[in-house]
Scaffold this motif. Structure first.
Motif, PDB file in Angstrom:
ATOM      1  N   UNK A 246      24.680  22.776  43.709  1.00  0.00           N
ATOM      2  CA  UNK A 246      25.071  21.939  44.841  1.00  0.00           C
ATOM      3  C   UNK A 246      25.163  20.470  44.425  1.00  0.00           C
ATOM      4  N   UNK A 247      26.266  19.843  44.814  1.00  0.00           N
ATOM      5  CA  UNK A 247      26.463  18.430  44.529  1.00  0.00           C
ATOM      6  C   UNK A 247      26.768  18.111  43.076  1.00  0.00           C
ATOM      7  N   UNK A 248      26.984  19.121  42.248  1.00  0.00           N
ATOM      8  CA  UNK A 248      27.244  18.875  40.825  1.00  0.00           C
ATOM      9  C   UNK A 248      28.707  18.519  40.579  1.00  0.00           C
ATOM     10  N   UNK A 249      28.954  17.914  39.418  1.00  0.00           N
ATOM     11  CA  UNK A 249      30.306  17.549  39.007  1.00  0.00           C
ATOM     12  C   UNK A 249      30.692  18.413  37.813  1.00  0.00           C
ATOM     13  N   UNK A 250      31.722  19.265  37.999  1.00  0.00           N
ATOM     14  CA  UNK A 250      32.206  20.135  36.932  1.00  0.00           C
ATOM     15  C   UNK A 250      33.686  19.894  36.652  1.00  0.00           C
ATOM     16  N   UNK A 251      34.156  18.701  36.924  1.00  0.00           N
ATOM     17  CA  UNK A 251      35.578  18.399  36.752  1.00  0.00           C
ATOM     18  C   UNK A 251      36.031  18.693  35.315  1.00  0.00           C
ATOM     19  N   UNK A 252      37.164  19.398  35.219  1.00  0.00           N
ATOM     20  CA  UNK A 252      37.799  19.732  33.923  1.00  0.00           C
ATOM     21  C   UNK A 252      36.905  20.587  33.029  1.00  0.00           C
ATOM     22  N   UNK A 253      35.941  21.296  33.601  1.00  0.00           N
ATOM     23  CA  UNK A 253      35.078  22.172  32.810  1.00  0.00           C
ATOM     24  C   UNK A 253      35.821  23.458  32.457  1.00  0.00           C
ATOM     25  N   UNK A 254      35.444  24.050  31.327  1.00  0.00           N
ATOM     26  CA  UNK A 254      35.996  25.343  30.920  1.00  0.00           C
ATOM     27  C   UNK A 254      35.109  26.436  31.492  1.00  0.00           C
ATOM     28  N   UNK A 255      35.619  27.181  32.475  1.00  0.00           N
ATOM     29  CA  UNK A 255      34.841  28.207  33.168  1.00  0.00           C
ATOM     30  C   UNK A 255      35.453  29.591  32.976  1.00  0.00           C
ATOM     31  N   UNK A 256      36.068  29.825  31.834  1.00  0.00           N
ATOM     32  CA  UNK A 256      36.672  31.126  31.548  1.00  0.00           C
ATOM     33  C   UNK A 256      35.580  32.210  31.506  1.00  0.00           C
ATOM     34  N   UNK A 257      35.803  33.268  32.296  1.00  0.00           N
ATOM     35  CA  UNK A 257      34.883  34.400  32.281  1.00  0.00           C
ATOM     36  C   UNK A 257      33.498  34.082  32.801  1.00  0.00           C
ATOM     37  N   UNK A 294      35.581  20.762  46.011  1.00  0.00           N
ATOM     38  CA  UNK A 294      36.908  20.227  45.689  1.00  0.00           C
ATOM     39  C   UNK A 294      37.352  20.878  44.383  1.00  0.00           C
ATOM     40  N   UNK A 295      38.311  21.839  44.484  1.00  0.00           N
ATOM     41  CA  UNK A 295      38.793  22.570  43.314  1.00  0.00           C
ATOM     42  C   UNK A 295      40.267  22.272  43.064  1.00  0.00           C
ATOM     43  N   UNK A 296      40.716  21.111  43.501  1.00  0.00           N
ATOM     44  CA  UNK A 296      42.138  20.760  43.414  1.00  0.00           C
ATOM     45  C   UNK A 296      42.656  20.855  41.983  1.00  0.00           C
ATOM     46  N   UNK A 297      43.799  21.543  41.840  1.00  0.00           N
ATOM     47  CA  UNK A 297      44.470  21.630  40.552  1.00  0.00           C
ATOM     48  C   UNK A 297      43.837  22.571  39.542  1.00  0.00           C
ATOM     49  N   UNK A 298      42.933  23.427  39.986  1.00  0.00           N
ATOM     50  CA  UNK A 298      42.261  24.337  39.057  1.00  0.00           C
ATOM     51  C   UNK A 298      43.108  25.576  38.773  1.00  0.00           C
ATOM     52  N   UNK A 299      42.969  26.111  37.561  1.00  0.00           N
ATOM     53  CA  UNK A 299      43.651  27.340  37.160  1.00  0.00           C
ATOM     54  C   UNK A 299      42.717  28.517  37.423  1.00  0.00           C
ATOM     55  N   UNK A 300      43.068  29.353  38.428  1.00  0.00           N
ATOM     56  CA  UNK A 300      42.170  30.419  38.850  1.00  0.00           C
ATOM     57  C   UNK A 300      42.882  31.774  38.936  1.00  0.00           C
ATOM     58  N   UNK A 301      43.781  32.034  38.023  1.00  0.00           N
ATOM     59  CA  UNK A 301      44.492  33.309  38.018  1.00  0.00           C
ATOM     60  C   UNK A 301      43.509  34.469  37.893  1.00  0.00           C
ATOM     61  N   UNK A 302      43.601  35.426  38.826  1.00  0.00           N
ATOM     62  CA  UNK A 302      42.778  36.627  38.767  1.00  0.00           C
ATOM     63  C   UNK A 302      41.320  36.429  39.111  1.00  0.00           C
ATOM     64  N   UNK A 303      40.940  35.264  39.599  1.00  0.00           N
ATOM     65  CA  UNK A 303      39.535  34.987  39.904  1.00  0.00           C
ATOM     66  C   UNK A 303      39.034  35.888  41.028  1.00  0.00           C
ATOM     67  N   UNK A 304      37.750  36.256  40.980  1.00  0.00           N
ATOM     68  CA  UNK A 304      37.144  37.080  42.028  1.00  0.00           C
ATOM     69  C   UNK A 304      36.349  36.179  42.963  1.00  0.00           C
ATOM     70  N   UNK A 305      36.884  35.964  44.183  1.00  0.00           N
ATOM     71  CA  UNK A 305      36.206  35.176  45.207  1.00  0.00           C
ATOM     72  C   UNK A 305      35.892  36.035  46.428  1.00  0.00           C
ATOM     73  N   UNK A 306      35.676  37.308  46.183  1.00  0.00           N
ATOM     74  CA  UNK A 306      35.413  38.250  47.278  1.00  0.00           C
ATOM     75  C   UNK A 306      34.165  37.827  48.056  1.00  0.00           C
ATOM     76  N   UNK A 307      34.301  37.826  49.376  1.00  0.00           N
ATOM     77  CA  UNK A 307      33.260  37.463  50.361  1.00  0.00           C
ATOM     78  C   UNK A 307      32.581  36.131  50.039  1.00  0.00           C
ATOM     79  N   UNK A 313      36.842  23.752  52.150  1.00  0.00           N
ATOM     80  CA  UNK A 313      37.077  23.460  50.738  1.00  0.00           C
ATOM     81  C   UNK A 313      38.491  22.937  50.507  1.00  0.00           C
ATOM     82  N   UNK A 314      38.687  22.223  49.388  1.00  0.00           N
ATOM     83  CA  UNK A 314      39.992  21.694  49.007  1.00  0.00           C
ATOM     84  C   UNK A 314      40.480  22.459  47.778  1.00  0.00           C
ATOM     85  N   UNK A 315      41.537  23.259  47.970  1.00  0.00           N
ATOM     86  CA  UNK A 315      42.113  24.037  46.882  1.00  0.00           C
ATOM     87  C   UNK A 315      43.591  23.674  46.677  1.00  0.00           C
ATOM     88  N   UNK A 316      43.931  22.439  46.901  1.00  0.00           N
ATOM     89  CA  UNK A 316      45.327  22.016  46.789  1.00  0.00           C
ATOM     90  C   UNK A 316      45.840  22.226  45.364  1.00  0.00           C
TER      91      UNK A 316
END
Length: 369
Positions: A246-257, A294-307, A313-316
């Motif tokens: 909560x409240x963390x900054x992960x801008x431009x982080x690599x979160x693959x897998x 705020x996840x604006x501009x993130x690459x999330x192909x195939x991501x699992x966000x179930x439930x 949130x901002x997903x622009x």
């Protein structure tokens, strides 16, 4: 691999490059002559590193370390796991037994001999025998650290119980819950082989600056990472299950897998993050709390966000192709300019959600609510 490559995000390394940590040595540090208010620390690096940690944890200017028998330790290799060490500021060694507690209490061995009068017959044994042989027996409870309190409870001496509980509580050293700093963690990373698994479950990193570090495959399950700076960090395949972000900054982080099941990232910033793994390994954020992120501009192909919860949130301009959003709470979520081709929105809550300037049209088959 060079030393710097251990924690720079641009360092090379395949998916099989996991950290399986060597058995870590832990020691208990006390101020010279005092058997109270000790600190348990990990031993790594050189003797100078240990003295630096001791100075920080004990609030002194540590210059030398002695074992319980007064032997000066001049090499880190002489230290064994679970050793009890006494830290000095240049003064001679002071015997901790002068404080009134036998050394066996510090090491936990409890090997002192006891003579018991049982119905007129005398029996001699050791404290460790009474405590360990039948740990649930009344004798074991009587001769443990809280033996007098256990005896008072057994015989129902209520007038003593409360006073003993207060005395025991006041005698306990204060627990060290201070967050781990960037300097401490980087030292730990450098002392860990590249092929070892680094386990950081439940550790407190609150407010730490971990930006641009190589944190691949590290197990942060249930760790406190609130208000951390993780910008540009490499968290590929890291385990953040039930972690507090909560409240963390992960801008431009690599979160693959990355695994973030049921994690709490409320109010976090994840702008421009990359969740898309070319090898096909999908990031899993099922059940995560992502309120107001705020996840604006993130690459999330195939991501699992179930439930997951993405309320407000901002997903622009996010790439959500083939994403799983079934049962996701998207109330008042800004999805302007997103690519939702082949995304699964069945059962999701899209009340008040913004779908302006979509790259691909939404089909009725994608959402039933």
């Amino acid at each position: 691999m060079s030393v710097n490559e251990r924690y720079l995000p641009g360092s090379a390394g395949g998916a099989g490059c996991r950290r399986r940590r060597r058995s870590m040595r832990r020691v208990t540090l006390f101020v010279n002559g005092s058997p109270r208010n000790g600190k348990v620390v990990a031993v790594y690096g050189t003797l100078s590193d240990l003295l630096s940690v001791a100075s920080n944890k004990l609030g002194i200017k540590a210059t030398s370390v002695y074992n319980g028998k007064g032997g000066l330790i001049d090499d880190i290799a002489l230290i064994r796991d679970d050793d009890v060490l006494f830290v000095c500021e240049g003064e001679p060694f002071i015997d901790p037994q002068a404080d009134g507690r036998p050394h066996e209490e510090l090491t936990g061995s409890h090997t002192d001999w006891l003579t018991l009068n049982v119905g007129g017959r005398y029996f001699t044994t050791t404290r460790s025998t009474l405590v360990n042989k039948e740990p649930d027996s009344m004798l074991a409870h009587m001769f443990k650290d809280k033996g007098v309190l256990e005896e008072a409870r057994f015989f129902g001496i209520d007038s003593l119980i409360e006073h003993l509980e207060i005395a025991i509580k006041n005698s306990q050293p204060a627990e060290d819950h201070s967050p781990i700093s960037r300097k401490e963690f980087v030292r730990f990373l450098l002392a860990t082989p590249t092929k070892s698994e680094l386990r950081c479950q439940g550790l407190n990193f609150s407010g730490a600056d971990l930006s641009r570090l190589d944190l691949r495959y590290i197990n942060f399950k249930m760790a406190n990472l609130s208000r951390c700076n993780l910008a540009h960090a490499n968290l590929c395949c890291a385990n953040l299950e039930r972690a507090d972000l909560s409240g963390s900054v992960l801008d431009c982080a690599n979160l693959q897998g990355v695994k973030m099941l049921c994690s709490n990232a409320e109010g976090a910033s994840l702008k421009g993050c990359n969740f898309e793994d070319p090898s096909g390994l999908k990031a899993n954020l099922e059940g995560a709390n992502l309120k107001g992120v705020d996840m604006e501009g993130s690459q999330m192909t195939g991501i699992n966000l179930r439930v997951a919860t993405l309320k407000n949130a901002k997903l622009k301009n996010c790439n959500l192709r083939g994403a799983t959003l079934a049962g996701t709470d998207l109330e008042n979520c800004d999805l302007s300019g997103c690519d939702l081709q082949e995304a699964n929105l069945r059962g999701s809550n899209v009340k008040g959600a913004i779908f302006e300037e979509m790259l691909t049209p939404l089909h009725m088959s994608q959402s039933v609510r």
